[in-house]
Write an enzyme that holds these catalytic residues in place. Structure first.
Site, PDB file in Angstrom:
ATOM      1  CG  ASN A  45      -0.423  -0.283   2.519  1.00 41.92           C
ATOM      2  OD1 ASN A  45       0.617  -0.863   2.847  1.00 41.92           O
ATOM      3  ND2 ASN A  45      -1.420   0.201   3.391  1.00 41.92           N
ATOM      4  CB  ILE A  46       1.652   3.649  -2.386  1.00 42.79           C
ATOM      5  CG1 ILE A  46       2.307   2.295  -2.638  1.00 42.79           C
ATOM      6  CG2 ILE A  46       2.369   4.985  -2.459  1.00 42.79           C
ATOM      7  CD1 ILE A  46       2.828   2.465  -4.271  1.00 42.79           C
ATOM      8  CD  GLU A  47      -1.349   4.826   4.760  1.00 41.16           C
ATOM      9  OE1 GLU A  47      -0.888   5.700   5.552  1.00 41.16           O
ATOM     10  OE2 GLU A  47      -2.103   3.935   4.802  1.00 41.16           O
ATOM     11  CD  GLU A  58      -5.370  -5.854  -1.158  1.00 40.11           C
ATOM     12  OE1 GLU A  58      -4.713  -4.596  -0.840  1.00 40.11           O
ATOM     13  OE2 GLU A  58      -6.064  -6.326  -0.187  1.00 40.11           O
ATOM     14  CB  CYS A  94     -10.723  -2.559   0.700  1.00 46.73           C
ATOM     15  SG  CYS A  94     -10.277  -1.627  -0.800  1.00 46.73           S
ATOM     16  CB  CYS A  97      -8.878  -4.307  -3.490  1.00 48.15           C
ATOM     17  SG  CYS A  97      -7.718  -3.283  -3.258  1.00 48.15           S
TER      18      CYS A  97
HETATM   19  N1  THU Z   1      -5.272  -1.477   2.824  1.00 47.13           N
HETATM   20  C1  THU Z   1      -4.664  -2.127   1.795  1.00 47.13           C
HETATM   21  O1  THU Z   1      -3.567  -1.891   1.349  1.00 47.13           O
HETATM   22  N2  THU Z   1      -5.438  -3.242   1.552  1.00 47.13           N
HETATM   23  C2  THU Z   1      -6.617  -3.778   1.887  1.00 47.13           C
HETATM   24  O2  THU Z   1      -7.118  -4.662   1.499  1.00 47.13           O
HETATM   25  C3  THU Z   1      -7.164  -3.058   3.197  1.00 47.13           C
HETATM   26  C4  THU Z   1      -6.701  -1.572   3.152  1.00 47.13           C
HETATM   27  C5  THU Z   1      -4.316  -0.047   3.143  1.00 47.13           C
HETATM   28  C6  THU Z   1      -5.049   1.049   2.671  1.00 47.13           C
HETATM   29  C7  THU Z   1      -4.205   2.080   3.764  1.00 47.13           C
HETATM   30  O3  THU Z   1      -3.155   2.635   3.406  1.00 47.13           O
HETATM   31  C8  THU Z   1      -4.306   1.270   4.985  1.00 47.13           C
HETATM   32  O4  THU Z   1      -4.538  -0.221   4.588  1.00 47.13           O
HETATM   33  C9  THU Z   1      -5.523   1.484   6.003  1.00 47.13           C
HETATM   34  O5  THU Z   1      -6.649   1.544   5.470  1.00 47.13           O
END
Ligand code: THU
Length: 140
Positions: A45-47, A58, A94, A97
């Site tokens: 994940n990349i915020e 994903e 989520c 995804c």
């Molecule tokens: N996140 C994911 O990368 N995948 C998921 O299936 C659930 C959520 C990440 C998004 C965000 O960076 C962090 O988790 C908190 O929501």
């Protein structure tokens, strides 16, 4: 369908999780996506300071794969937990995804949600996204 090496996919998902950029949530996720070609694409994940541009692990893996020419997938392993913690519950993909994966994986994509190499839950994408809306819905 090719043989799915769950241990290896989970190992690669944990490795990808190390790269997660999460200064806001501190929740780190890694994914490893197995293409029908046999290649594995990883993602984290990349915020973003703007929050909404955040990309889940994903979709990072999926977009890397599709941008390399892949269109069909057999399985994805996902691991997630707060920074510095081990997984107490599994991380399921989520809703966004699930929809993104449905486009290329369909009902049969195997989703492996892991706490460790030995401890995981798996479901098909069809179970996680029943009556999913996909390319078939738009076909004539
Ligand atoms: N996140 C994911 O990368 N995948 C998921 O299936 C659930 C959520 C990440 C998004 C965000 O960076 C962090 O988790 C908190 O929501």
């Amino acid at each position: 369908m090719q043989k799915i090496d769950r241990e290896e996919l989970i190992r690669l998902a944990f490795e990808a999780r190390e790269k997660a950029y999460t200064p806001y949530s501190h929740f780190k996720v890694g994914a490893a996506l197995l293409a029908k070609s046999g290649k594995i694409y990883t993602g984290c994940n990349i915020e973003n300071a703007g929050y909404t541009p955040t990309n889940c692990a994903e979709r990072t893996a999926l977009f890397k794969a599709v941008s390399e020419g892949e269109r069909q997938f057999d399985a994805i392993a996902i691991v997630g937990s707060m920074e510095g913690k081990t997984n107490e519950i599994v991380t399921g993909p989520c809703g966004v995804c699930r929809q993104a994966l449905y486009e290329f994986g369909g009902d049969d994509l195997l989703v492996i949600m892991a706490k460790s190499k030995e401890d995981y839950i798996e479901r098909t994408l069809g179970e996680l996204l029943p009556f999913g809306f996909g390319p078939a819905n738009l076909a004539e």
